[in-house]
Design an enzyme around this catalytic site. Structure first.
Site, PDB file in Angstrom:
ATOM      1  N   LYS A  15      21.578  42.097  43.262  1.00  0.00           N
ATOM      2  CA  LYS A  15      22.816  41.202  44.257  1.00  0.00           C
ATOM      3  C   LYS A  15      23.478  42.284  44.591  1.00  0.00           C
ATOM      4  O   LYS A  15      23.491  42.145  46.484  1.00  0.00           O
ATOM      5  CB  LYS A  15      23.964  41.443  42.744  1.00  0.00           C
ATOM      6  CG  LYS A  15      23.695  39.831  41.666  1.00  0.00           C
ATOM      7  CD  LYS A  15      24.099  38.869  42.617  1.00  0.00           C
ATOM      8  CE  LYS A  15      23.439  37.866  41.847  1.00  0.00           C
ATOM      9  NZ  LYS A  15      23.901  36.465  42.823  1.00  0.00           N
ATOM     10  N   TYR A  38      19.062  42.828  37.545  1.00  0.00           N
ATOM     11  CA  TYR A  38      20.193  42.178  38.148  1.00  0.00           C
ATOM     12  C   TYR A  38      20.970  42.793  39.128  1.00  0.00           C
ATOM     13  O   TYR A  38      21.179  42.063  40.265  1.00  0.00           O
ATOM     14  CB  TYR A  38      20.915  41.767  36.843  1.00  0.00           C
ATOM     15  CG  TYR A  38      22.154  40.893  37.557  1.00  0.00           C
ATOM     16  CD1 TYR A  38      21.802  39.425  37.994  1.00  0.00           C
ATOM     17  CD2 TYR A  38      22.857  40.767  36.971  1.00  0.00           C
ATOM     18  CE1 TYR A  38      22.685  38.381  38.513  1.00  0.00           C
ATOM     19  CE2 TYR A  38      24.156  39.607  37.045  1.00  0.00           C
ATOM     20  CZ  TYR A  38      24.188  38.841  37.851  1.00  0.00           C
ATOM     21  OH  TYR A  38      24.953  37.985  38.158  1.00  0.00           O
ATOM     22  N   SER A  47      28.060  39.733  42.194  1.00  0.00           N
ATOM     23  CA  SER A  47      28.444  40.186  41.006  1.00  0.00           C
ATOM     24  C   SER A  47      28.972  41.914  41.253  1.00  0.00           C
ATOM     25  O   SER A  47      28.862  42.424  41.422  1.00  0.00           O
ATOM     26  CB  SER A  47      27.071  40.397  40.347  1.00  0.00           C
ATOM     27  OG  SER A  47      27.417  40.782  38.739  1.00  0.00           O
TER      28      SER A  47
END
Length: 322
Positions: free
Chosen positions: A145, A141, A117
């Protein structure tokens, strides 16, 4: 060659499955159906209902289908939720990947394609984000990643896997109405949901250091995301020593305010003035990709513009909300 696609019954995953099966690739899906739907899958694609956190489920599907390559899309992706539940996100996104890589290495898998991402970059102070831009994620998050990229690279080097980590920017649109984004977590379906309820679109903060004060993002059609996966899979099949990290974007920024304007035009709901609310935690001001490296490495470029994304997404929304 058989490709295992984790999360293949989800929004992005089902598009990747479609693109790969359209190309004649053999595909099997592992999905816990927490957000995916089995009916998204083409006829004849085997679905194993299970989670990548379960070593037995991973081993079962890898060996039963003689899997030779993995495309890993399963995981959690809501930024605000990751801020509130970091332990949950590290378990789902990092531990799930560790279990999957462990099983893949034991099964002799030699190709591994990881869904990363743009969130790994955090708040980059550059006009265009290249793969060499320092990574400094600002939410759990993004941290999961980036940790995933490190893990994939390390396992690939030790176990002789060709690997690629694809850093998606903001995904929208649909290849066909039945495959549209059903979750109201991304901007476009969030606005659709508000308009259908006869409520104004929400703008989370209009005081960012951007031209109109709203966040700027690089939006990419999900069909282009899927074609990038096909190109990356081809590269991994042809190059056993591949170790790629690539952006998937268009190289063009669109603000939240601009995107809402396009949505109003497409839906005919321009009568509802957007409502400005407080910023969401963990949202950077502007993140726009440089797509030069993926063009050189995979001969890939995005084909769809922003209006095409909104029009195709709206067709899918209307199918589900007649």
């Amino acid at each position: 060659m058989t490709w295992l696609i984790t999360g293949g019954a989800g929004y992005i995953g089902s598009h990747v499955v479609k693109a790969m099966t359209d190309r004649g690739e053999r595909v099997v899906v592992l999905d816990d159906l927490s957000t995916g739907r089995a009916e998204r899958l083409p006829d004849g694609v085997p679905l194993d209902v299970g989670t990548v956190l379960d070593p037995e489920a991973v081993d079962r599907v890898l060996r039963a289908h003689a899997v030779t390559g993995v495309v890993h899309l399963a995981g959690k992706k809501r930024v605000a939720e990751s801020v509130a539940r970091p332990l949950y996100y590290y378990r789902e996104n990092v531990e799930g990947l560790r279990v999957l890589l462990d099983g893949a290495a034991a099964a002799g898998v030699r190709r591994f394609l990881f869904s990363s991402s743009a969130s790994v970059y955090g708040m980059p102070d550059v006009d265009l984000v290249t793969e060499g831009t320092p990574c400094a994620p600002i939410n759990p998050y993004g941290e999961t990643k980036l940790a995933g990229e490190w893990l994939v690279g390390a396992v690939g080097r030790v176990h002789g896997m060709a690997t690629a980590s694809l850093r998606y920017f903001n995904v929208a649109g649909a290849a066909e109405p039945a495959l549209g984004d059903e979750g109201a977590f991304n901007l476009v379906p969030m606005v659709f949901e508000r308009l259908e309820a006869d409520e104004p679109a929400r703008i989370f903060g209009d005081d960012y250091p951007t031209p109109d004060g709203t966040c700027v993002r690089d939006y990419v059609h999900v069909e282009d995301i899927a074609s990038a996966h096909v190109a990356a899979a081809d590269r991994l099949a042809a190059d056993p020593g591949a170790a790629l990290t690539l952006n998937i974007g268009r190289g063009e920024g669109v603000s939240v305010s601009e995107m809402i304007g396009i949505i109003h035009e497409v839906t005919g709901r321009g009568d509802l003035e957007p409502e400005v609310t407080a910023r969401r935690p963990g949202d950077p001001a502007s993140v726009v990709a440089s797509a030069a490296l993926i063009a050189r490495e995979l001969s890939w470029t995005a084909r769809h513009d922003v209006r095409a994304m909104v029009e195709s997404a709206w067709a899918g929304w209307r199918l589900r909300h007649p």
